[in-house]
Motif scaffolding. Structure first.
Motif, PDB file in Angstrom:
ATOM      1  N   UNK A 133      29.214  20.227  38.098  1.00 32.09           N
ATOM      2  CA  UNK A 133      28.504  18.950  38.074  1.00 32.09           C
ATOM      3  C   UNK A 133      29.429  17.751  38.297  1.00 32.09           C
ATOM      4  N   UNK A 134      30.644  17.832  37.807  1.00 29.02           N
ATOM      5  CA  UNK A 134      31.601  16.742  37.976  1.00 29.02           C
ATOM      6  C   UNK A 134      32.803  17.255  38.761  1.00 29.02           C
ATOM      7  N   UNK A 135      32.999  16.781  39.985  1.00 29.26           N
ATOM      8  CA  UNK A 135      34.149  17.222  40.773  1.00 29.26           C
ATOM      9  C   UNK A 135      35.465  16.966  40.038  1.00 29.26           C
ATOM     10  N   UNK A 136      36.401  17.861  40.221  1.00 30.84           N
ATOM     11  CA  UNK A 136      37.704  17.710  39.583  1.00 30.84           C
ATOM     12  C   UNK A 136      38.510  16.605  40.262  1.00 30.84           C
ATOM     13  N   UNK A 137      39.244  15.856  39.468  1.00 30.57           N
ATOM     14  CA  UNK A 137      40.085  14.797  40.015  1.00 30.57           C
ATOM     15  C   UNK A 137      41.284  15.380  40.746  1.00 30.57           C
ATOM     16  N   UNK A 138      41.797  16.461  40.240  1.00 31.42           N
ATOM     17  CA  UNK A 138      42.950  17.113  40.873  1.00 31.42           C
ATOM     18  C   UNK A 138      42.714  18.620  40.920  1.00 31.42           C
ATOM     19  N   UNK A 139      43.279  19.274  41.915  1.00 30.34           N
ATOM     20  CA  UNK A 139      43.200  20.725  42.041  1.00 30.34           C
ATOM     21  C   UNK A 139      44.420  21.191  42.813  1.00 30.34           C
ATOM     22  N   UNK A 140      44.753  22.471  42.699  1.00 35.66           N
ATOM     23  CA  UNK A 140      45.936  22.987  43.384  1.00 35.66           C
ATOM     24  C   UNK A 140      45.717  24.343  44.038  1.00 35.66           C
ATOM     25  N   UNK A 141      44.456  24.709  44.206  1.00 35.93           N
ATOM     26  CA  UNK A 141      44.135  25.926  44.935  1.00 35.93           C
ATOM     27  C   UNK A 141      42.872  25.686  45.755  1.00 35.93           C
ATOM     28  N   UNK A 142      42.940  25.977  47.048  1.00 33.37           N
ATOM     29  CA  UNK A 142      41.801  25.822  47.952  1.00 33.37           C
ATOM     30  C   UNK A 142      41.416  27.191  48.482  1.00 33.37           C
ATOM     31  N   UNK A 143      40.169  27.577  48.282  1.00 36.31           N
ATOM     32  CA  UNK A 143      39.673  28.857  48.775  1.00 36.31           C
ATOM     33  C   UNK A 143      38.722  28.592  49.935  1.00 36.31           C
ATOM     34  N   UNK A 144      39.104  29.036  51.127  1.00 34.94           N
ATOM     35  CA  UNK A 144      38.268  28.853  52.317  1.00 34.94           C
ATOM     36  C   UNK A 144      37.079  29.812  52.224  1.00 34.94           C
ATOM     37  N   UNK A 145      35.874  29.251  52.085  1.00 34.15           N
ATOM     38  CA  UNK A 145      34.669  30.094  51.990  1.00 34.15           C
ATOM     39  C   UNK A 145      33.741  29.871  53.189  1.00 34.15           C
ATOM     40  N   UNK A 199      35.883  26.111  48.204  1.00 33.70           N
ATOM     41  CA  UNK A 199      35.817  25.933  46.759  1.00 33.70           C
ATOM     42  C   UNK A 199      37.235  25.644  46.296  1.00 33.70           C
ATOM     43  N   UNK A 200      37.371  24.721  45.360  1.00 34.19           N
ATOM     44  CA  UNK A 200      38.702  24.368  44.884  1.00 34.19           C
ATOM     45  C   UNK A 200      38.815  24.666  43.392  1.00 34.19           C
ATOM     46  N   UNK A 201      40.056  24.900  42.964  1.00 38.99           N
ATOM     47  CA  UNK A 201      40.303  25.321  41.585  1.00 38.99           C
ATOM     48  C   UNK A 201      41.563  24.663  41.040  1.00 38.99           C
ATOM     49  N   UNK A 202      41.570  24.525  39.724  1.00 40.25           N
ATOM     50  CA  UNK A 202      42.798  24.184  39.017  1.00 40.25           C
ATOM     51  C   UNK A 202      43.410  25.492  38.510  1.00 40.25           C
ATOM     52  N   UNK A 203      44.684  25.674  38.773  1.00 40.57           N
ATOM     53  CA  UNK A 203      45.378  26.845  38.239  1.00 40.57           C
ATOM     54  C   UNK A 203      45.845  26.491  36.839  1.00 40.57           C
ATOM     55  N   UNK A 204      45.124  26.996  35.851  1.00 45.03           N
ATOM     56  CA  UNK A 204      45.487  26.701  34.463  1.00 45.03           C
ATOM     57  C   UNK A 204      46.653  27.574  34.025  1.00 45.03           C
ATOM     58  N   UNK A 246      48.126  24.736  47.490  1.00 50.50           N
ATOM     59  CA  UNK A 246      48.180  26.179  47.691  1.00 50.50           C
ATOM     60  C   UNK A 246      46.899  26.675  48.346  1.00 50.50           C
ATOM     61  N   UNK A 247      47.018  27.202  49.567  1.00 48.06           N
ATOM     62  CA  UNK A 247      45.866  27.810  50.245  1.00 48.06           C
ATOM     63  C   UNK A 247      46.112  29.288  50.507  1.00 48.06           C
ATOM     64  N   UNK A 248      47.182  29.847  49.895  1.00 48.25           N
ATOM     65  CA  UNK A 248      47.500  31.260  50.067  1.00 48.25           C
ATOM     66  C   UNK A 248      47.156  32.023  48.793  1.00 48.25           C
ATOM     67  N   UNK A 249      46.905  33.329  48.895  1.00 45.42           N
ATOM     68  CA  UNK A 249      46.567  34.118  47.717  1.00 45.42           C
ATOM     69  C   UNK A 249      47.668  34.041  46.664  1.00 45.42           C
ATOM     70  N   UNK A 250      47.259  33.919  45.387  1.00 45.34           N
ATOM     71  CA  UNK A 250      48.230  33.865  44.309  1.00 45.34           C
ATOM     72  C   UNK A 250      48.728  35.244  43.917  1.00 45.34           C
ATOM     73  N   UNK A 251      47.957  36.260  44.230  1.00 47.21           N
ATOM     74  CA  UNK A 251      48.251  37.586  43.730  1.00 47.21           C
ATOM     75  C   UNK A 251      48.473  38.563  44.869  1.00 47.21           C
ATOM     76  N   UNK A 252      49.272  39.566  44.607  1.00 46.21           N
ATOM     77  CA  UNK A 252      49.524  40.598  45.600  1.00 46.21           C
ATOM     78  C   UNK A 252      48.220  41.290  45.983  1.00 46.21           C
ATOM     79  N   UNK A 253      48.181  41.792  47.200  1.00 43.14           N
ATOM     80  CA  UNK A 253      46.977  42.457  47.688  1.00 43.14           C
ATOM     81  C   UNK A 253      46.804  43.801  46.980  1.00 43.14           C
ATOM     82  N   UNK A 254      45.899  43.861  46.048  1.00 44.72           N
ATOM     83  CA  UNK A 254      45.549  45.094  45.360  1.00 44.72           C
ATOM     84  C   UNK A 254      44.158  44.898  44.771  1.00 44.72           C
ATOM     85  N   UNK A 255      43.553  45.979  44.347  1.00 43.13           N
ATOM     86  CA  UNK A 255      42.233  45.892  43.717  1.00 43.13           C
ATOM     87  C   UNK A 255      42.386  45.202  42.372  1.00 43.13           C
ATOM     88  N   UNK A 256      41.713  44.093  42.200  1.00 41.99           N
ATOM     89  CA  UNK A 256      41.824  43.317  40.967  1.00 41.99           C
ATOM     90  C   UNK A 256      40.522  43.372  40.176  1.00 41.99           C
TER      91      UNK A 256
END
Length: 217
Positions: free
Chosen positions: A150-162, A207-212, A2-12
């Motif tokens: 400090x320890x890179x995640x083995x798996x992730x499912x969100x990529x944020x282009x910074x 930056x990459x993230x796991x969507x918990x 997933x490289x697209x926004x998870x949430x609708x465009x609004x002030x969060x």
């Protein structure tokens, strides 16, 4: 992936949990800057102020918040009575969560190579559950995202282009002089962000993230 926004465009309302001052920039500084540019409201909770030089580290954190335009920050200083996932610490956090009512919460992943980061993860997972169980649907946290340090995640499912924000992230990190005098954390995280970006087409830094947890509304 997933490289697209998870949430609708609004002030969060975005709440970033930082076990120590500097973790918020290392783990998701670029995403914070990106969110501020979009008009989101950022809150940062510093669970501890480090084991030494606590006043210096808080002063550095305040300089970072001023530089980025973060107007809401909390220093909980949990290290004073022992940093644990105690009912007392959870209770403090639940009250803050209920006050802020965040849409999105960022916390480090559970396998990070720092014991206090692991405690932080446990604290926030319990706080998240207690907060959401008491809130009506409209006030519940929509997303819980895990970042790496400090320890890179083995798996992730969100990529944020910074890529656009990497220089400002590095500038923000430069305020944490007390930490950079001990280790080249800025170079390490820039290298990690460069690596994460380079394996995705058209991205220089990421930056990459796991969507918990997440819910689209």
């Amino acid at each position: 992936m997933n490289t697209k926004p998870l949430f609708k465009e609004k002030r969060r309302k975005i709440l970033v949990i930082s076990p120590h001052p500097d973790d918020e920039i290392l783990g998701c500084g670029g995403s914070i800057i990106k969110a501020i540019e979009k008009g989101d409201e950022i809150f940062v909770i510093y669970l501890t102020s480090g084991d030494s030089n606590q006043k210096i580290r808080e002063k550095e954190a305040l300089a970072v918040c001023k530089y980025l335009g973060i107007n809401h920050h909390y220093f909980l200083r949990f290290q004073k009575n022992g940093f644990t996932a105690s009912p007392e610490n959870i209770g403090v956090l639940v009250k803050i969560f209920q006050k802020i009512k965040p849409d999105v919460v960022y916390i480090n992943h559970d396998q990070d190579a720092d014991n206090e980061h692991c405690i932080a993860y446990k604290l926030i997972m319990e706080t998240y559950w207690r907060h959401n169980s008491k809130q009506p649907p409209i006030s519940k946290i929509k997303g819980l995202l895990l970042y790496e340090i400090h320890r890179p995640m083995k798996t992730y499912n969100l990529v944020e282009d910074i890529s656009k924000y990497i220089n400002r992230k590095m500038e923000a990190m430069s305020f944490y002089r007390s930490q950079l005098n001990e280790a080249k954390l800025d170079l390490a995280i820039k290298g990690l962000n460069r690596y994460r970006g380079s394996i995705h087409e058209g991205v220089d830094y990421a930056e990459v993230f796991q969507i918990k947890k997440w819910t689209i509304q």
